[in-house]
Design a protein around this motif. Structure first.
Motif, PDB file in Angstrom:
ATOM      1  N   GLU A  12      -5.487   2.802   2.501  1.00 35.21           N
ATOM      2  CA  GLU A  12      -5.543   4.306   3.237  1.00 35.21           C
ATOM      3  C   GLU A  12      -7.420   4.664   3.136  1.00 35.21           C
ATOM      4  O   GLU A  12      -8.312   4.729   2.716  1.00 35.21           O
ATOM      5  N   HIS A 110       1.526   2.431   4.123  1.00 37.23           N
ATOM      6  CA  HIS A 110       0.680   3.492   3.210  1.00 37.23           C
ATOM      7  C   HIS A 110       0.708   5.000   4.147  1.00 37.23           C
ATOM      8  O   HIS A 110       0.900   6.088   3.131  1.00 37.23           O
ATOM      9  N   ASP A 144       2.937   6.450   0.980  1.00 34.45           N
ATOM     10  CA  ASP A 144       2.643   5.927  -0.180  1.00 34.45           C
ATOM     11  C   ASP A 144       2.737   8.087  -0.189  1.00 34.45           C
ATOM     12  O   ASP A 144       2.705   8.102   0.247  1.00 34.45           O
ATOM     13  N   HIS A 146       0.201   9.140  -0.724  1.00 35.00           N
ATOM     14  CA  HIS A 146      -0.925  10.510  -0.322  1.00 35.00           C
ATOM     15  C   HIS A 146      -1.116   9.702   1.049  1.00 35.00           C
ATOM     16  O   HIS A 146      -2.280   9.216   2.453  1.00 35.00           O
ATOM     17  N   HIS A 168       1.293   6.524  -9.045  1.00 31.86           N
ATOM     18  CA  HIS A 168       2.331   5.843  -8.436  1.00 31.86           C
ATOM     19  C   HIS A 168       2.712   4.686  -9.042  1.00 31.86           C
ATOM     20  O   HIS A 168       2.053   4.180  -9.249  1.00 31.86           O
ATOM     21  N   HIS A 470      -4.448   8.151 -11.571  1.00 31.20           N
ATOM     22  CA  HIS A 470      -4.207   6.736 -11.691  1.00 31.20           C
ATOM     23  C   HIS A 470      -4.223   6.035 -12.884  1.00 31.20           C
ATOM     24  O   HIS A 470      -3.128   5.876 -13.435  1.00 31.20           O
TER      25      HIS A 470
HETATM   26 ZN   LIG Z   1      -1.998   6.533  -2.873  1.00 35.54          ZN
END
Ligand SMILES: [Zn+2]
Length: 517
Positions: A12, A110, A144, A146, A168, A470
Motif C-alpha cells: 500500500e 493489495h 484490499d 484500500h 479488515h 484498524h
Molecule cells: Zn487496507
C-alpha cells in the motif's frame, strides 16, 4: 481438478510518505511472513488472516492442484523501489512460465501499489501476466479495501474480489471468496461482464470504517444486491427474492487517498453474466455512495483538546479512553514516531496514560542495553524527522523489555507471528506517561503488543494508539470512548491538503471538498 498458480505481492503506497519500500522490506517478516517462493509458500502462510491463506485452503479443499509462485508484502510506505518491483514481478513471471500447463491463476494483491517507474503497480503486473498467459486464462485476485482500483486492473484480471470490512477482519475470508469464484469460472466457462465505476470524491481513511455509517450501509447494500434482495434495482429481483439476474460478484474499494496517481480514489466493479443488470447495479451503487457523500465526516481533536477531554472522560471510568493518532498510522505510510500526542500527554500530566508504538529502533536498543529499572540516556521518537519534530527528552525509565516475538490474538491479527523486536516500556515518572518502543514499523492493532511489555490494555486509563481505524477491531470492545486526534503524521487525513500532481481532474479532494482543477 485444475492446476492453479497461487501467489501474492502486497504493498500500500503512500506517495507522500518519507520512506520508500526496498527489496529488504519485502524480504523480511514483520507481522506477516517474509518473502516466500515455491513449495514453502503453502506452509508459510497457513494460519494467517491473509487472503493467500484463505485461497490456498479453499482451493485445496476443492481438490485443485496448486502451483506456488511467490508471496511477499512490505509495510505501507512511499514508492516501491524499481529494483524491488522488478525482482518480485520477475519471479512471478518466471515461475508462471516454468510452472507447466495451468488452468487458472489466483493472486493476493493489495491494489494500491505505486512503483517508482509504474504508477499502477498491480495494473502493470496483470498486464505482463496477461501478455504471458493469453486472454483466456482465468486470473482472479483478492484486493484490499484500500485498493485504488484502476481501469487496467479491471481489464486484465478476470475478476477482483475486495475486502468488505475496515478494520479488515475478512482478509482470509476474501481470499476464500476469490478462490470460490475462480473455481466457478473454471467450471462454467462463461465470460464475466464487468461494470466499472469511479467515484468522484476522495474519502479519508478515518471515515471509511465499516463499523459506522455510511460505509456500513453501503456494504450491506452490496450484499443485498448480490443476494438479489435489494429493492428498486432495474434487472434485479423483487424484495426478499433470491433472483439477482446473473450478478456474480461486487467489489467496492473506498480507496487509498494519499497516492498521487491518476486513478486514486474509490471505485467499484460489478461482475455478472447479464450486461444490463451489472450496469444497473453499478449505477445504483455509485449513486448511493454519492448520495451519502456528506456522511463521510466526523470530529478530529487537536492533541491538547483530545488529552483534556480524555482526562475528563477517564475520571471515574472503568474502561480506557482511547486516543487514535490517526495521521501517524504506520499502516498507511506514517513513521509511527511523531510525538505531538506524546508531548500533549506529558504537558497535561495524563498520569497512567500509555502510547504505542513509538517506532524508534535506536531507543529500543538503548533500553535493551541499559536494562530494566535503568534510565535511558536518549530522547524517544521523531528520529525520522517528519514534521520537523525533535525527540522527547525526559527521564525515561525502562520498565519492561521484550524481544518483540509474540502471537496476535485480535480479530485481525489473531495467529500472526509478530517479529518486531526489540521492544520496551518506558515511563516518564514526572508526568506518569508511558510509551511502548518498538524497533520495526507496525500499527497498534493488537492488544498483545502491549501485554508483551507488561501492559494490560483494559486497565490503562488513557491509551493512545498509532492507528487510523484498524485498532477498533481489538480495542473498541474494551473502550470507554474513542477520540480521533489530528497530530502530525505522514498519513494526512484531509486529502485536500496534499500536493497532488497526477490525480485526474474533476475529482473532489474530500467529501464535499474542493475540486481538482
Ligand atoms: Zn487496507
Amino acid at each position: 481438478m485444475a492446476r492453479i498458480a497461487v501467489g501474492g505481492f502486497q504493498h500500500e503506497t503512500n506517495t507522500f510518505a518519507p520512506q520508500r519500500a526496498t527489496w529488504a522490506d519485502f524480504e523480511r517478516a514483520d507481522a506477516w511472513p517474509g518473502f516466500v517462493r515455491g513449495a514453502e509458500l503453502i506452509d508459510a502462510v497457513e494460519g494467517f488472516n491473509l487472503p493467500i491463506a484463505g485461497a490456498v485452503k479453499t482451493l485445496q479443499g476443492l481438490g485443485h492442484e496448486l502451483v506456488p509462485l511467490c508471496w511477499c508484502s512490505a509495510p505501507p510506505s512511499s514508492y516501491v523501489e524499481r529494483e524491488a518491483y522488478e525482482k518480485v514481478v520477475g519471479h512471478i513471471l518466471d515461475d508462471l512460465a516454468a510452472g507447466g500447463p495451468l488452468d487458472g491463476i489466483y493472486l493476493d494483491l493489495h491494489g494500491a501499489m505505486v512503483a517508482e517507474h509504474h504508477e499502477d503497480g498491480e495494473g502493470e503486473l496483470l498486464r505482463r501476466i496477461r501478455a504471458l498467459v493469453g486472454d483466456r486464462m482465468p486470473i482472479v485476485t483478492s484486493l484490499d479495501y484500500h485498493s485504488n482500483l484502476t481501469p487496467e486492473m479491471v481489464r486484465f484480471a478476470s475478476a477482483m474480489i475486495g475486502y468488505r470490512t475496515y478494520p479488515h477482519i475478512d482478509m482470509a475470508a476474501t481470499g476464500s471468496r476469490a478462490a470460490q469464484l475462480l473455481d466457478r469460472l473454471l467450471k462454467d466457462r462463461r465470460p464475466l461482464y464487468k461494470a466499472y465505476r469511479q467515484i468522484d470524491f476522495l474519502i479519508p481513511l478515518v471515515w471509511q470504517c465499516t463499523l459506522m455509517e455510511p460505509a456500513k450501509g453501503i456494504f450491506a447494500l452490496i450484499e443485498d444486491i448480490e443476494r438479489g434482495s435489494a429493492v428498486g434495482l432495474t434487472g434485479a429481483g423483487a424484495p426478499g427474492g433470491s433472483h439477482n439476474q446473473g450478478i456474480v460478484s461486487i467489489t467496492h474499494t473506498p480507496g487509498f487517498p494519499p497516492a498521487d496517481i491518476r486513478d486514486c480514489g474509490a471505485a467499484l466493479v460489478v461482475y455478472g453474466h447479464d450486461r444490463d443488470a451489472a450496469e444497473a447495479a453499478a449505477d445504483r451503487l455509485a449513486a448511493v455512495i454519492r448520495e451519502r457523500e456528506a456522511g463521510f465526516a466526523g470530529k478530529l481533536y487537536t492533541p491538547d483538546e483530545a488529552v483534556i477531554e480524555a482526562m475528563r472522560l477517564a475520571e471515574g471510568a472503568k474502561r480506557p479512553v482511547l486516543l487514535a493518532d490517526v495521521q501517524d498510522n504506520p499502516g498507511a505510510g506514517g513513521t509511527s514516531d511523531t510525538v505531538g500526542l506524546l508531548r500533549a500527554l506529558i504537558a497535561h500530566r495524563a498520569k497512567g496514560a500509555v502510547i504505542g508504538m513509538i517506532v524508534d529502533p535506536a531507543a529500543a536498543e538503548a533500553a535493551t542495553a541499559v536494562g530494566e529499572g535503568a534510565l535511558l540516556d536518549c530522547g524517544i521518537g521523531a528520529k525520522i524527522g517528519y514534521a520537523g519534530e525533535v525527540p522527547v527528552e525526559a527521564a525515561w525509565r525502562v520498565v519492561r523489555l521484550g524481544g518483540g516475538m509474540f502471537t496476535g490474538t485480535g480479530p485481525m491479527y489473531g495467529g500472526a507471528k509478530f517479529r518486531i523486536g526489540p521492544m520496551a516500556l518506558v515511563i516518564d515518572e514526572a508526568s506518569g506517561v508511558s510509551a511502548v518502543l518498538a524497533a520495526k514499523r507496525i500499527q497498534a492493532v493488537d492488544q498483545e503488543m502491549f501485554r508483551h511489555v507488561g501492559v494490560e490494555p483494559a486497565l490503562v486509563p488513557i491509551l493512545a494508539l498509532k492507528s487510523t481505524v484498524h485498532f477498533r477491531a481489538h480495542f473498541q470492545p474494551i473502550a470507554e470512548a474513542i477520540l480521533c486526534v489530528e497530530s502530525p503524521g505522514a498519513h494526512v487525513t484531509d486529502p485536500a491538503q496534499l500536493p497532488y500532481r497526477h490525480l485526474r481532474k474533476g475529482i473532489r479532494l474530500s467529501p464535499l471538498g474542493p475540486t481538482r482543477e
